[in-house]
Design a protein around this motif. Structure first.
Motif, PDB file in Angstrom:
ATOM      1  N   ASP A  50      -1.098  -9.796   7.310  1.00  0.00           N
ATOM      2  CA  ASP A  50      -0.072  -9.520   6.313  1.00  0.00           C
ATOM      3  C   ASP A  50       1.295  -9.215   6.920  1.00  0.00           C
ATOM      4  O   ASP A  50       2.296  -9.161   6.211  1.00  0.00           O
ATOM      5  CB  ASP A  50      -0.505  -8.374   5.394  1.00  0.00           C
ATOM      6  CG  ASP A  50      -0.527  -7.022   6.111  1.00  0.00           C
ATOM      7  OD1 ASP A  50      -0.816  -6.999   7.321  1.00  0.00           O
ATOM      8  OD2 ASP A  50      -0.272  -6.012   5.441  1.00  0.00           O
ATOM      9  N   LEU A  51       1.381  -9.050   8.228  1.00  0.00           N
ATOM     10  CA  LEU A  51       2.680  -8.808   8.850  1.00  0.00           C
ATOM     11  C   LEU A  51       3.640  -9.968   8.609  1.00  0.00           C
ATOM     12  O   LEU A  51       4.821  -9.764   8.303  1.00  0.00           O
ATOM     13  CB  LEU A  51       2.519  -8.585  10.354  1.00  0.00           C
ATOM     14  CG  LEU A  51       2.232  -7.164  10.836  1.00  0.00           C
ATOM     15  CD1 LEU A  51       2.088  -7.149  12.353  1.00  0.00           C
ATOM     16  CD2 LEU A  51       3.330  -6.208  10.402  1.00  0.00           C
ATOM     17  N   LEU A  52       3.156 -11.186   8.753  1.00  0.00           N
ATOM     18  CA  LEU A  52       4.015 -12.347   8.553  1.00  0.00           C
ATOM     19  C   LEU A  52       4.446 -12.459   7.099  1.00  0.00           C
ATOM     20  O   LEU A  52       5.619 -12.710   6.811  1.00  0.00           O
ATOM     21  CB  LEU A  52       3.309 -13.629   8.996  1.00  0.00           C
ATOM     22  CG  LEU A  52       4.083 -14.935   8.753  1.00  0.00           C
ATOM     23  CD1 LEU A  52       5.443 -14.892   9.459  1.00  0.00           C
ATOM     24  CD2 LEU A  52       3.270 -16.132   9.221  1.00  0.00           C
ATOM     25  N   ALA A  53       3.510 -12.269   6.184  1.00  0.00           N
ATOM     26  CA  ALA A  53       3.848 -12.379   4.761  1.00  0.00           C
ATOM     27  C   ALA A  53       4.928 -11.367   4.384  1.00  0.00           C
ATOM     28  O   ALA A  53       5.893 -11.691   3.678  1.00  0.00           O
ATOM     29  CB  ALA A  53       2.601 -12.173   3.913  1.00  0.00           C
ATOM     30  N   ARG A  54       4.795 -10.150   4.871  1.00  0.00           N
ATOM     31  CA  ARG A  54       5.775  -9.120   4.532  1.00  0.00           C
ATOM     32  C   ARG A  54       7.105  -9.353   5.248  1.00  0.00           C
ATOM     33  O   ARG A  54       8.174  -9.076   4.704  1.00  0.00           O
ATOM     34  CB  ARG A  54       5.210  -7.735   4.847  1.00  0.00           C
ATOM     35  CG  ARG A  54       4.113  -7.326   3.869  1.00  0.00           C
ATOM     36  CD  ARG A  54       3.684  -5.892   4.030  1.00  0.00           C
ATOM     37  NE  ARG A  54       2.873  -5.689   5.223  1.00  0.00           N
ATOM     38  CZ  ARG A  54       3.171  -4.856   6.204  1.00  0.00           C
ATOM     39  NH1 ARG A  54       4.273  -4.142   6.161  1.00  0.00           N
ATOM     40  NH2 ARG A  54       2.360  -4.722   7.237  1.00  0.00           N
ATOM     41  N   ALA A  55       7.043  -9.865   6.472  1.00  0.00           N
ATOM     42  CA  ALA A  55       8.278 -10.172   7.191  1.00  0.00           C
ATOM     43  C   ALA A  55       9.032 -11.312   6.516  1.00  0.00           C
ATOM     44  O   ALA A  55      10.274 -11.303   6.470  1.00  0.00           O
ATOM     45  CB  ALA A  55       7.965 -10.535   8.638  1.00  0.00           C
ATOM     46  N   ARG A  56       8.313 -12.283   5.997  1.00  0.00           N
ATOM     47  CA  ARG A  56       8.958 -13.383   5.284  1.00  0.00           C
ATOM     48  C   ARG A  56       9.590 -12.896   3.989  1.00  0.00           C
ATOM     49  O   ARG A  56      10.658 -13.364   3.587  1.00  0.00           O
ATOM     50  CB  ARG A  56       7.944 -14.478   4.980  1.00  0.00           C
ATOM     51  CG  ARG A  56       7.443 -15.243   6.192  1.00  0.00           C
ATOM     52  CD  ARG A  56       6.413 -16.278   5.796  1.00  0.00           C
ATOM     53  NE  ARG A  56       7.007 -17.294   4.914  1.00  0.00           N
ATOM     54  CZ  ARG A  56       6.283 -18.187   4.233  1.00  0.00           C
ATOM     55  NH1 ARG A  56       4.963 -18.165   4.302  1.00  0.00           N
ATOM     56  NH2 ARG A  56       6.897 -19.073   3.487  1.00  0.00           N
ATOM     57  N   GLN A  57       8.945 -11.943   3.352  1.00  0.00           N
ATOM     58  CA  GLN A  57       9.439 -11.457   2.064  1.00  0.00           C
ATOM     59  C   GLN A  57      10.603 -10.484   2.217  1.00  0.00           C
ATOM     60  O   GLN A  57      11.606 -10.571   1.487  1.00  0.00           O
ATOM     61  CB  GLN A  57       8.301 -10.769   1.301  1.00  0.00           C
ATOM     62  CG  GLN A  57       8.708 -10.236  -0.064  1.00  0.00           C
ATOM     63  CD  GLN A  57       7.557  -9.522  -0.756  1.00  0.00           C
ATOM     64  OE1 GLN A  57       6.572  -9.134  -0.131  1.00  0.00           O
ATOM     65  NE2 GLN A  57       7.669  -9.357  -2.061  1.00  0.00           N
ATOM     66  N   LYS A  58      10.500  -9.563   3.182  1.00  0.00           N
ATOM     67  CA  LYS A  58      11.472  -8.479   3.288  1.00  0.00           C
ATOM     68  C   LYS A  58      12.407  -8.589   4.490  1.00  0.00           C
ATOM     69  O   LYS A  58      13.397  -7.866   4.562  1.00  0.00           O
ATOM     70  CB  LYS A  58      10.736  -7.141   3.364  1.00  0.00           C
ATOM     71  CG  LYS A  58       9.832  -6.853   2.173  1.00  0.00           C
ATOM     72  CD  LYS A  58       9.085  -5.531   2.371  1.00  0.00           C
ATOM     73  CE  LYS A  58       8.167  -5.230   1.208  1.00  0.00           C
ATOM     74  NZ  LYS A  58       7.426  -3.946   1.405  1.00  0.00           N
ATOM     75  N   GLY A  59      12.051  -9.466   5.430  1.00  0.00           N
ATOM     76  CA  GLY A  59      12.802  -9.558   6.678  1.00  0.00           C
ATOM     77  C   GLY A  59      12.054  -8.871   7.805  1.00  0.00           C
ATOM     78  O   GLY A  59      11.392  -7.849   7.575  1.00  0.00           O
ATOM     79  N   PRO A  60      12.138  -9.400   9.019  1.00  0.00           N
ATOM     80  CA  PRO A  60      11.386  -8.835  10.147  1.00  0.00           C
ATOM     81  C   PRO A  60      11.675  -7.368  10.411  1.00  0.00           C
ATOM     82  O   PRO A  60      10.770  -6.596  10.746  1.00  0.00           O
ATOM     83  CB  PRO A  60      11.809  -9.719  11.326  1.00  0.00           C
ATOM     84  CG  PRO A  60      12.220 -11.012  10.706  1.00  0.00           C
ATOM     85  CD  PRO A  60      12.851 -10.637   9.399  1.00  0.00           C
ATOM     86  N   ASP A  61      12.930  -6.949  10.271  1.00  0.00           N
ATOM     87  CA  ASP A  61      13.265  -5.551  10.577  1.00  0.00           C
ATOM     88  C   ASP A  61      12.559  -4.575   9.640  1.00  0.00           C
ATOM     89  O   ASP A  61      12.314  -3.418  10.010  1.00  0.00           O
ATOM     90  CB  ASP A  61      14.777  -5.337  10.488  1.00  0.00           C
ATOM     91  CG  ASP A  61      15.523  -6.018  11.624  1.00  0.00           C
ATOM     92  OD1 ASP A  61      14.880  -6.308  12.653  1.00  0.00           O
ATOM     93  OD2 ASP A  61      16.729  -6.263  11.468  1.00  0.00           O
ATOM     94  N   ALA A  62      12.225  -5.032   8.433  1.00  0.00           N
ATOM     95  CA  ALA A  62      11.591  -4.148   7.454  1.00  0.00           C
ATOM     96  C   ALA A  62      10.171  -3.767   7.850  1.00  0.00           C
ATOM     97  O   ALA A  62       9.625  -2.793   7.322  1.00  0.00           O
ATOM     98  CB  ALA A  62      11.589  -4.806   6.074  1.00  0.00           C
TER      99      ALA A  62
END
Length: 227
Positions: A50-62
């Motif tokens: 889920d790290l990639l999914a969340r990074a795509r949605q919110k941005g890597p820094d998030a």
């Protein structure tokens, strides 16, 4: 024996490299590379999808705090270094890696350096838009390190990521290979994500190098872990 007459057994200890993945499909890829090119290297895989999914949605820094926690877990069990195999979060992994306790390597940095060495016109191909910014910035960073002027043109290969998510590895690789064949005016073509490396097998060797990250990334991390 070392200089004080005490036996030094560090050379005998098995070297273990931790790997942080955002997809389980990378596990057999890196296992195969290890078997072929780094026999004896222990790999400790840690997958957080889920790290990639969340990074795509919110941005890597998030997701920086979660990336750091995942790196710490990947470093557990005696790993001497950690390799982050996800290009989207690779920059964040490097940034937060100082608190992990072992060196952290992003898989695409050696590939970016090779692209810069190949010539001034670099084309970055990605299959998810979230990778375009981090990979393009990395190529420019390596260009500054090398003292070279490089232009980076980035393109998203539309419609093929769904094949990856569906488990259609052959269709995914063919879609990436098709995009590579359409590239013009390039001195190097960068396959931004580790998942794209399978396309290389479908491409005959040509004047323009097509670069992927798993092999050089693993080699760099293995060398660092062995120090």
């Amino acid at each position: 024996m070392n200089g004080s007459g005490i036996r030094d057994d560090r050379a005998r200890r098995p070297v273990t490299l931790g790997l942080l993945h955002t997809s389980p499909v990378h596990v057999p890829v890196f296992d195969a590379l290890r078997d072929a090119e780094h026999p004896g290297l222990g790999l400790r895989h840690h997958v957080v999808e889920d790290l990639l999914a969340r990074a795509r949605q919110k941005g890597p820094d998030a997701v920086a705090s979660d990336v750091r926690a995942a790196l710490v877990r990947a470093a557990g069990g005696g790993a001497s270094a950690v390799l982050c195999t996800c290009s989207t979060i690779g920059g964040v992994a490097e940034a937060v890696g100082a608190g992990v306790g072992v060196p952290v390597v992003r898989v695409d940095r050696p590939m970016a350096a090779a692209a810069v060495a190949a010539g001034p016109r670099v084309v970055v191909l990605a299959t998810v838009a979230s990778t375009v910014g981090p990979t393009s910035a990395l190529v420019q960073e390596e260009a500054r390190r090398a003292g070279r002027d490089v232009s980076v043109r980035a393109e998203v290969v539309e419609g093929v990521w769904a094949r990856f998510e569906a488990g259609d590895a052959d269709g995914y690789a063919e879609g990436v290979a098709r995009a590579v064949r359409e590239v013009r005016d390039a001195d190097a073509i960068v396959l931004a994500q580790a998942s794209m490396a399978g396309a290389e097998e479908l491409l005959p060797g040509g004047r323009v190098p097509v670069l992927s990250s798993p092999r050089p990334g693993l080699a760099a991390a293995a060398a660092l872990a062995s120090r």
